[in-house]
Design an enzyme around this catalytic site. Structure first.
Site, PDB file in Angstrom:
ATOM      1  N   CYS C  63       0.830  -1.194   0.000  1.00 42.49           N
ATOM      2  CA  CYS C  63       0.000   0.000   0.000  1.00 42.49           C
ATOM      3  C   CYS C  63       0.877   1.261   0.000  1.00 42.49           C
ATOM      4  O   CYS C  63       1.781   1.391   0.821  1.00 42.49           O
ATOM      5  CB  CYS C  63      -0.850  -0.086   1.270  1.00 42.49           C
ATOM      6  SG  CYS C  63      -2.111   1.115   1.431  1.00 42.49           S
ATOM      7  N   HIS C  64       0.617   2.193  -0.937  1.00 47.53           N
ATOM      8  CA  HIS C  64       1.411   3.420  -1.001  1.00 47.53           C
ATOM      9  C   HIS C  64       1.076   4.355   0.172  1.00 47.53           C
ATOM     10  O   HIS C  64      -0.096   4.572   0.450  1.00 47.53           O
ATOM     11  CB  HIS C  64       1.105   4.186  -2.296  1.00 47.53           C
ATOM     12  CG  HIS C  64       1.483   3.448  -3.533  1.00 47.53           C
ATOM     13  ND1 HIS C  64       0.599   2.647  -4.219  1.00 47.53           N
ATOM     14  CD2 HIS C  64       2.658   3.372  -4.200  1.00 47.53           C
ATOM     15  CE1 HIS C  64       1.213   2.110  -5.265  1.00 47.53           C
ATOM     16  NE2 HIS C  64       2.453   2.525  -5.279  1.00 47.53           N
ATOM     17  N   GLU C  99      -7.631   2.460   2.753  1.00 50.91           N
ATOM     18  CA  GLU C  99      -7.556   3.318   3.944  1.00 50.91           C
ATOM     19  C   GLU C  99      -8.938   3.402   4.612  1.00 50.91           C
ATOM     20  O   GLU C  99      -9.065   3.287   5.832  1.00 50.91           O
ATOM     21  CB  GLU C  99      -7.085   4.728   3.553  1.00 50.91           C
ATOM     22  CG  GLU C  99      -5.592   4.848   3.289  1.00 50.91           C
ATOM     23  CD  GLU C  99      -5.143   4.223   1.974  1.00 50.91           C
ATOM     24  OE1 GLU C  99      -6.012   3.851   1.145  1.00 50.91           O
ATOM     25  OE2 GLU C  99      -3.926   4.095   1.772  1.00 50.91           O
ATOM     26  N   ASP C 113     -13.726  -3.615  21.596  1.00 52.13           N
ATOM     27  CA  ASP C 113     -12.820  -3.578  22.748  1.00 52.13           C
ATOM     28  C   ASP C 113     -13.421  -2.792  23.925  1.00 52.13           C
ATOM     29  O   ASP C 113     -13.293  -3.190  25.079  1.00 52.13           O
ATOM     30  CB  ASP C 113     -11.492  -2.944  22.316  1.00 52.13           C
ATOM     31  CG  ASP C 113     -10.451  -2.923  23.430  1.00 52.13           C
ATOM     32  OD1 ASP C 113     -10.213  -3.983  24.023  1.00 52.13           O
ATOM     33  OD2 ASP C 113      -9.871  -1.853  23.699  1.00 52.13           O
TER      34      ASP C 113
END
Lengths: 142, 142, 142, 142, 142, 142
Positions: C63-64, C99, C113
């Protein structure tokens, strides 16, 4: 980096403080009412502060990585001053003072960053250690 | 996170400051002579500060990642006070104030961490933005 | 890693979604009233999601790294389902789909969580791309 | 962050799962034959997943950093579905459920990222905890 | 950190190399047949190398963060020597030599780490820049 | 990742070395006199090396995160060769060889990065493990 291989793990706590001074009660109200455009200032800064505490050893070369076993962040508003207190606890060979102070610094910076669009006069005062227990000596700054 | 997709990149600078107060001239001498056991305080704290500047967006949720294109860190000793100035520059759509302030905070914390074994009384004062240029308005705090 | 050196920067957007299903309306009430012991679930998960979006290229090898220029996270409650939508924008040579999806995944995991202590039955469903614009082709999943 | 300073370290395991659905057997064949242009999908996604497991506490504010002492990632192909299972083990004061789930999510996202150029229809389904042992209660989801 | 705010972005490439020497053809065979217990050595080390390239500015204080726009990693086996070549490309104001060299170093270390259980004699030789283009001067080391 | 949950913590040390060759005594003099424009090469590279040691598990997928409990970095100048030695110690279930080697590699790369503006001919030679103690077998390479 100090050699701690031969030390015993003991219970350690540290509380650090930062004071953020805003320039107007309008800012205080916006924080309280949750109307700051970037979001809930106290909750998001708490999130940033927890991460700041955990990443201290990623930034300070000489700092030992350690298991952060508790972190709590509280805010107290007093006129235009907001006092942030960051408590960190661990059961390890070295103390958590710098972690608590880095957490306080990151909370303060995140508040600055979130408030900047509505208040150009935010200032960060005194980042300091209030208290530590465990290790060679306890410290209490008043 | 503020939408900056439609903004133009412009030249931006920011200078932030932190003041570290040590408790004795013995500490100042140890820094100057390079006899602090953990190493060269100014150089190692500069390294930490550069990394702190670059990692600001890793810690502050709302902060845009940006190309840090220049960073310089200077120290000035005045009695027991050491003033750290962190200058950051970029050519981008958003400013570098928070980056400069995080850098100043990390330098100060690293100095605290390195000096702690020889001076229990180090304090970190005023982390503040001294100056910014670029963006909607320039700021100069004196 | 795909070679993007010769590509032009264009305006890119992506919206990804995750659905979190809780097991009881008690959990929904606790979120709404802000009584979840770990804190404000939506604000803290938004903070985590912003960081998740920005750190995608730190985790996915191919991934860039890219300038995240906008991110917004919204929640919608529908019975026991909470739908998270993460919008990411950039002006760059490659898209922000992964992203946005990583952001949605991190928000969902952070909610899991934070809710775990009060609800053992939280599940994370469908992390998917809802929409992207820019690049070779726009996509709209309904 | 929950205070775990007074807890005992015990043996903990967690297995989480993600299901990736591709849109054609051509994609499955490319994965098996190692002809996906970005490289070996299963090996590179395993690498990403290991890092995702280890960095969970870097992204989720409330999550304790912990020593990841074992991680294994397996894949099972069933028609167009690929099931990823991520097992994490530690000997520590808190569990590894979120770590396993973040690992599963990162593996799935990396597969999506690597397959995107050859298959526009990849979807990520159900990221869920399959099993945990250690701590107050064991869980088994079937 | 050198001030690059006034520089123009230009096309930059760099190729760096590391040579890993194993102690026996049994190791070479295990790599080729994919029977190394820790997994596919070349694919997983490529994943590590991509991340190493992207994180260079996180580790080297003076190094500018930059958009890594292409990275390719190749292996060549010659008797007991494995030569790793890491090519990095960007279109930016500063070069990618150090990024390529850090990538080569991380690939070599990851191979060492994965092979250690089956070969105690792995050595890492010459990490060097083979070639760079763009910037003030091209370099070709032979 | 190897399963170490059932292993006992023991005292572990590792020393790794990198050799940096500069092309002229002018470079050596600039390092010694502290006149390298980017700053004090040995101190700043020590800072980078400490961070490199601590971040090894962030880059190498199969590498266990571990408590780095001591790190020391020394330099020895011999003509045009600078030998860096990185010693790492821990009390844990797995060794610190890869950490020491990554530290040596990062120190060498940082020296390369800082010296590049004044010396185009810097080369990094032999990154190797010199010695390890603890674990199944001690190793001493001479």
């Amino acid at each position: 980096m100090v050699d701690i291989t031969q030390k015993q793990s003991t219970y350690r706590t540290a509380i650090a403080q930062a004071v953020i001074k805003v320039s107007s009660m309008v800012t205080i109200d916006a924080i309280k009412k949750g109307t700051v455009p970037k979001g809930d200032v106290f909750s998001m800064s708490k999130a940033a502060g927890f991460l700041g505490v955990k990443k201290t050893a990623d930034l300070l070369p000489d700092c030992h990585p350690l298991p952060v076993e508790h972190c709590a962040i509280d805010y107290e508003i007093n006129g235009l001053d907001i006092t942030v207190k960051v408590m960190v606890k661990t059961f390890y060979k070295t103390g958590v003072e710098v972690e608590a102070m880095h957490g306080a610094s990151v909370v303060a910076l995140n508040m600055y960053d979130m408030l900047k669009p509505i208040d150009k006069g935010v200032e960060i005062h005194h980042i300091k250690l209030l208290k530590k227990t465990g290790g060679k000596s306890d410290i209490e700054n008043t």
